[in-house]
Design a protein around this motif. Sequence first.
Motif, PDB file in Angstrom:
ATOM      1  N   VAL A 126      17.112 -41.921  -3.247  1.00  0.00           N
ATOM      2  CA  VAL A 126      17.368 -40.675  -2.525  1.00  0.00           C
ATOM      3  C   VAL A 126      16.974 -39.483  -3.394  1.00  0.00           C
ATOM      4  N   LEU A 127      17.239 -39.608  -4.675  1.00  0.00           N
ATOM      5  CA  LEU A 127      16.842 -38.548  -5.595  1.00  0.00           C
ATOM      6  C   LEU A 127      15.359 -38.611  -5.888  1.00  0.00           C
ATOM      7  N   LEU A 128      14.838 -39.807  -5.939  1.00  0.00           N
ATOM      8  CA  LEU A 128      13.460 -39.958  -6.378  1.00  0.00           C
ATOM      9  C   LEU A 128      12.475 -39.385  -5.379  1.00  0.00           C
ATOM     10  N   PHE A 129      12.720 -39.625  -4.098  1.00  0.00           N
ATOM     11  CA  PHE A 129      11.712 -39.227  -3.115  1.00  0.00           C
ATOM     12  C   PHE A 129      11.401 -37.737  -3.148  1.00  0.00           C
ATOM     13  N   PRO A 130      12.408 -36.887  -3.041  1.00  0.00           N
ATOM     14  CA  PRO A 130      12.054 -35.470  -3.104  1.00  0.00           C
ATOM     15  C   PRO A 130      11.522 -35.056  -4.461  1.00  0.00           C
ATOM     16  N   ALA A 131      12.024 -35.683  -5.532  1.00  0.00           N
ATOM     17  CA  ALA A 131      11.500 -35.326  -6.851  1.00  0.00           C
ATOM     18  C   ALA A 131      10.027 -35.689  -6.949  1.00  0.00           C
ATOM     19  N   ALA A 132       9.706 -36.886  -6.478  1.00  0.00           N
ATOM     20  CA  ALA A 132       8.306 -37.297  -6.516  1.00  0.00           C
ATOM     21  C   ALA A 132       7.459 -36.377  -5.648  1.00  0.00           C
ATOM     22  N   GLY A 133       8.027 -36.046  -4.479  1.00  0.00           N
ATOM     23  CA  GLY A 133       7.296 -35.138  -3.603  1.00  0.00           C
ATOM     24  C   GLY A 133       7.014 -33.821  -4.286  1.00  0.00           C
ATOM     25  N   SER A 134       8.017 -33.328  -4.972  1.00  0.00           N
ATOM     26  CA  SER A 134       7.844 -32.043  -5.641  1.00  0.00           C
ATOM     27  C   SER A 134       6.764 -32.134  -6.713  1.00  0.00           C
ATOM     28  N   ILE A 135       6.781 -33.219  -7.469  1.00  0.00           N
ATOM     29  CA  ILE A 135       5.788 -33.348  -8.539  1.00  0.00           C
ATOM     30  C   ILE A 135       4.394 -33.510  -7.962  1.00  0.00           C
ATOM     31  N   ILE A 136       4.279 -34.343  -6.949  1.00  0.00           N
ATOM     32  CA  ILE A 136       2.951 -34.537  -6.346  1.00  0.00           C
ATOM     33  C   ILE A 136       2.414 -33.215  -5.819  1.00  0.00           C
ATOM     34  N   LEU A 137       3.301 -32.488  -5.148  1.00  0.00           N
ATOM     35  CA  LEU A 137       2.846 -31.228  -4.574  1.00  0.00           C
ATOM     36  C   LEU A 137       2.575 -30.192  -5.647  1.00  0.00           C
ATOM     37  N   MET A 138       3.285 -30.328  -6.750  1.00  0.00           N
ATOM     38  CA  MET A 138       3.020 -29.372  -7.826  1.00  0.00           C
ATOM     39  C   MET A 138       1.593 -29.516  -8.323  1.00  0.00           C
ATOM     40  N   ILE A 139       1.131 -30.771  -8.390  1.00  0.00           N
ATOM     41  CA  ILE A 139      -0.202 -30.991  -8.931  1.00  0.00           C
ATOM     42  C   ILE A 139      -1.270 -30.776  -7.872  1.00  0.00           C
ATOM     43  N   TRP A 140      -1.067 -31.327  -6.676  1.00  0.00           N
ATOM     44  CA  TRP A 140      -2.134 -31.270  -5.678  1.00  0.00           C
ATOM     45  C   TRP A 140      -1.790 -30.428  -4.457  1.00  0.00           C
ATOM     46  N   GLY A 141      -0.615 -29.856  -4.469  1.00  0.00           N
ATOM     47  CA  GLY A 141      -0.132 -29.239  -3.246  1.00  0.00           C
ATOM     48  C   GLY A 141      -1.063 -28.185  -2.684  1.00  0.00           C
ATOM     49  N   GLN A 142      -1.521 -27.306  -3.548  1.00  0.00           N
ATOM     50  CA  GLN A 142      -2.327 -26.202  -3.043  1.00  0.00           C
ATOM     51  C   GLN A 142      -3.649 -26.689  -2.481  1.00  0.00           C
ATOM     52  N   ARG A 143      -4.096 -27.799  -2.998  1.00  0.00           N
ATOM     53  CA  ARG A 143      -5.380 -28.295  -2.490  1.00  0.00           C
ATOM     54  C   ARG A 143      -5.214 -29.025  -1.175  1.00  0.00           C
ATOM     55  N   MET A 144      -4.000 -29.497  -0.938  1.00  0.00           N
ATOM     56  CA  MET A 144      -3.832 -30.346   0.239  1.00  0.00           C
ATOM     57  C   MET A 144      -3.685 -29.539   1.513  1.00  0.00           C
ATOM     58  N   LYS A 145      -3.193 -28.340   1.379  1.00  0.00           N
ATOM     59  CA  LYS A 145      -2.995 -27.455   2.511  1.00  0.00           C
ATOM     60  C   LYS A 145      -2.163 -28.105   3.594  1.00  0.00           C
ATOM     61  N   ARG A 146      -2.758 -28.516   4.667  1.00  0.00           N
ATOM     62  CA  ARG A 146      -1.989 -28.998   5.807  1.00  0.00           C
ATOM     63  C   ARG A 146      -1.194 -30.235   5.458  1.00  0.00           C
ATOM     64  N   ALA A 147      -1.750 -31.083   4.618  1.00  0.00           N
ATOM     65  CA  ALA A 147      -1.071 -32.349   4.352  1.00  0.00           C
ATOM     66  C   ALA A 147       0.200 -32.167   3.534  1.00  0.00           C
ATOM     67  N   ALA A 148       0.310 -31.028   2.839  1.00  0.00           N
ATOM     68  CA  ALA A 148       1.466 -30.834   1.959  1.00  0.00           C
ATOM     69  C   ALA A 148       2.758 -30.952   2.733  1.00  0.00           C
ATOM     70  N   GLY A 149       2.797 -30.270   3.864  1.00  0.00           N
ATOM     71  CA  GLY A 149       4.009 -30.299   4.663  1.00  0.00           C
ATOM     72  C   GLY A 149       4.363 -31.706   5.115  1.00  0.00           C
ATOM     73  N   SER A 150       3.338 -32.444   5.489  1.00  0.00           N
ATOM     74  CA  SER A 150       3.616 -33.790   5.966  1.00  0.00           C
ATOM     75  C   SER A 150       4.182 -34.654   4.854  1.00  0.00           C
ATOM     76  N   ILE A 151       3.614 -34.543   3.677  1.00  0.00           N
ATOM     77  CA  ILE A 151       4.117 -35.356   2.560  1.00  0.00           C
ATOM     78  C   ILE A 151       5.554 -34.998   2.255  1.00  0.00           C
ATOM     79  N   ALA A 152       5.833 -33.694   2.208  1.00  0.00           N
ATOM     80  CA  ALA A 152       7.191 -33.277   1.893  1.00  0.00           C
ATOM     81  C   ALA A 152       8.167 -33.802   2.938  1.00  0.00           C
ATOM     82  N   THR A 153       7.790 -33.656   4.194  1.00  0.00           N
ATOM     83  CA  THR A 153       8.673 -34.131   5.256  1.00  0.00           C
ATOM     84  C   THR A 153       8.868 -35.636   5.173  1.00  0.00           C
ATOM     85  N   LEU A 154       7.795 -36.323   4.845  1.00  0.00           N
ATOM     86  CA  LEU A 154       7.890 -37.774   4.718  1.00  0.00           C
ATOM     87  C   LEU A 154       8.895 -38.162   3.648  1.00  0.00           C
ATOM     88  N   MET A 155       8.843 -37.464   2.525  1.00  0.00           N
ATOM     89  CA  MET A 155       9.779 -37.756   1.449  1.00  0.00           C
ATOM     90  C   MET A 155      11.210 -37.534   1.889  1.00  0.00           C
TER      91      MET A 155
END
Lengths: 99, 178, 654
Positions: C15-44
């Motif tokens: 439960v802790l890992l998913f949002p943390a991982a989401g945050s880290i992934i988005l920190m690195i690639w988030g700006q490049r992903m644009k539309r997909a960022a929201g989906s990944i975060a929601t998925l987490m």
Amino acid sequence: MAPAAFLILGAILFSLGTLGVLLRKNALIIFMSIELMLNAVNLTFITFARMSGTLDGQVLAFFVIAVAAAEVVVGLAIIVAMFRRKQSASVDDARLFKW
Amino acid sequence: MEKAVFIVAAIGSVLSAVWMVFGENTVHSALALVANFFTLSVFYVLLEAHFLAVVQIIVYAGAIMVLFLFVIMLLGVDRRDQYKETIRFQFPLAIIFSMGLLGVLIFTIRAAFDKTSFTGLSQANASGNTQGLGRLLFTHYLFPFEVTSLLLIVAAIGAMVIGKRRTPAETDPEDEDA
Amino acid sequence: MVAAVPSIVRADWLVLLFPAAGSIILMIWGQRMKRAAGSIATLMMTASFVVSGITFFRIVGRPAESRSFVHTIYTFFHAGGFNVNVDYRIDPLSITMMLVVTGVGTLIHLYSIGYMRGDPREGRYFQYLNLFAFSMLLLVMANNFLIMFVGWELVGLCSYLLIGFWFDREEAASAAKKAFITNRVGDFSFVIGLFLIFVHFHTLDFGAVFSSAPTLITAGTATAIGLLLFGGAAGKSAQIPLYVWLPDAMMGPTPVSALIHAATMVTAGVYMVARTHVIYDLGHSAAVVVASIGAATMLMAGLIAIAQDDIKRVLAYSTISQLGYMFIGVGSGAYVAGMFHLLTHAFFKALLFLAAGSVLHALHDRGDITKMGGLWRKIPWTAFVFVLGWLAIIAFPGTSGFFSKDQVLEGAYGAGHTTIWIIGVIGAAITGFYMTRLLWLAFFGKSRDTEDLHPHESPVSMIFPMVLLGIAAIIGGFLINGNGESGRLAHFLEPSLAPHPAAVVAGEPTEIVSPDLVPHRSGGLSAGALSGIATAAGLGGSAVAFGLYATGAWDWERRRQNPGLAWRALRNKFFVDDVYQFLFTSVGMLAATALAFVVDAKVIDGAVNEVGTITTKVAAAGRRLQTGFVRTYALGILGGGVLLLAFFVARAVR
């Protein structure tokens, strides 16, 4: 004749020599005052030699004379060289290390 | 007898020393120093240092002072030296320190050697002063003796180098005094 | 912890890992992903919700003793006998909070996809949002005060990042700073409380502290600890005197307001009080203070909300007011009631905020309700869900808000705090008033839109979460609690919130805690009467608002031009912000200027420079030693020699 008399005489001559070094501006006079000091020391050495009954003091005095001779040679050369630069034998004119 | 000689010579010694230090004429000072050396020679005789007494005259009075006089004459510095002291406190401090030195020395001498007496060199001088000196010089003090001879050579060479007259081409261009 | 640990509990760190991982992934690639960022975060978030849900269902059927588990992830540090582990506690209280955070969080993530579309920093936004979810989960899952404090601080940080998300707007940046600094003041109090706990218990572990509290500390100490911890709660949950940041926090994106400043972060204070209820049971005076401040805040914020014209500001003050209700609950010993209201508030307030966001989205960020009107024709779905939320917040009979508010007031009455109860009832009336005013002015009546904005309805990705929340707001009360007295929530939360056995014996006479964990007092009004009075108040307030605004009997628009003193006081938030500005900011700036230009520049720099100047002067004097005259040097040599000689002779002679 007590040894103390010779020693005191040596001390007096030595002090006179220091006075000469400190108070005179002429380089040659200063140099001669140094010779005076050296001779006073010689007198003291020889007095001690007689006091101890050995000749070692005299040997030392002998060496002092030899070294003084060498020193005078070099020193006078320096004074001559200095005189050529500044046209003055005054020791006060060599002031390059002034702040 | 010895005492009388000592006193006369002592007075002469001090007076000539004072004349040398405080004299105005440099040549006079040099000659006063020669006189001083003579009185010292007398003392050496009194102290049974016969060889040195003679060496004193020959080397000191005869060679070193002659050198001095040569330089004095060469440079022409027999003019009057200015007595006005330009450095502050130099005069009083010099007096203080020199007299202080004298005081300390006399005090020490009196404290240490007041009651001593001469052992005398009659035994050491048995074969003669020169022989005794020679024996010591070539046995115990051989090394300093040899070094001193080297020293004399070095001094002579050094004097030649320092005193050499330099042509304009040889002087250091940055040397502001040249 | 008698029964075997369900395997899911051992995996709850996910439960802790998913949002943390989401945050880290988005920190690195988030700006490049644009539309997909929201989906990944929601998925987490969905994944976290699923895990939490599974855990819930595995626990809910179990008997009371076997519903609490602690699982250690790793050892944080040992420091001379003080051992701290990173471990999480899965018990009914934390599971409840986890479900709220992940559930409402997932819905809001979904909503944000539509709301934040096109924003240049969309990736960052979702990174921060996931980070926030992680922080909040850390806070509620912690098993010791230190880890809870880590989560506590982290949510403060995320709040700062998200409030100031549009940092190029001056007010947003200032609001973010204000939030963070005000929070810090509260955190300071909280930390002192932690120190006090450590001094007395030599551990910060929940289990150890709560089981040994009655034996180890006096009531006085417990009161002190409780007050200090509540200081932190006042900052985090926006109570008097540290509530001033919450209205300004509305400068952030609306989903942020919904998630952080309605459903989750601000409820951390309430959760904390509930979690440390043993302390508040022991330190009864602190509990009274909590309830009193809750009541005062509720009243003050409600009054201010009446006079606000910005849709989000009304909701912000409403949040502060409802948080006051929660604190009345937990301060009166009715911890279940407080938590219940936390739950229902999460539903309806998040819903209201999301609806407000939808309105802003439709009107291109114009939130002044005096310029709205008749929106129900243009954005019907938004209006519909807003009505659902409205029904819940005014505690219309049958809605979730109805049940929770009743329970809170029942608890206050039962604990003997009659004055607080009366204030609560008045507060219910005020709540009804301002919410109805908001509803009417925004959605109904004639359109006062001067700019011809052509509002359009929001996309499905925004409507869908709102509808879900609306459903929860309406029927959630029934589902969760049934009928209060022997309600399912009380039964479920009993292992976490039951009073310590030793504390009951030493308890105060007026507070008899019954098996359903709601205080009762002998005599007095019955539960039904209490409920009736509260409901009447709420509906009465709404009726008054309807009468004033809907019928047009009161020409409020004209009255607005010349506001009376009372209205001006309310509109200017009782001038509290101005007082703070003067007391702290101006004085602080004065002190800072004085320190900077006088103390720092003149005194300290002066001292340092003086050292340099002294050195220079000493050197200047000292260099005169180098006269250049050989004769002075000779003098020096002789002088030194004479002195040395004299010294040695003198020594020898002695």
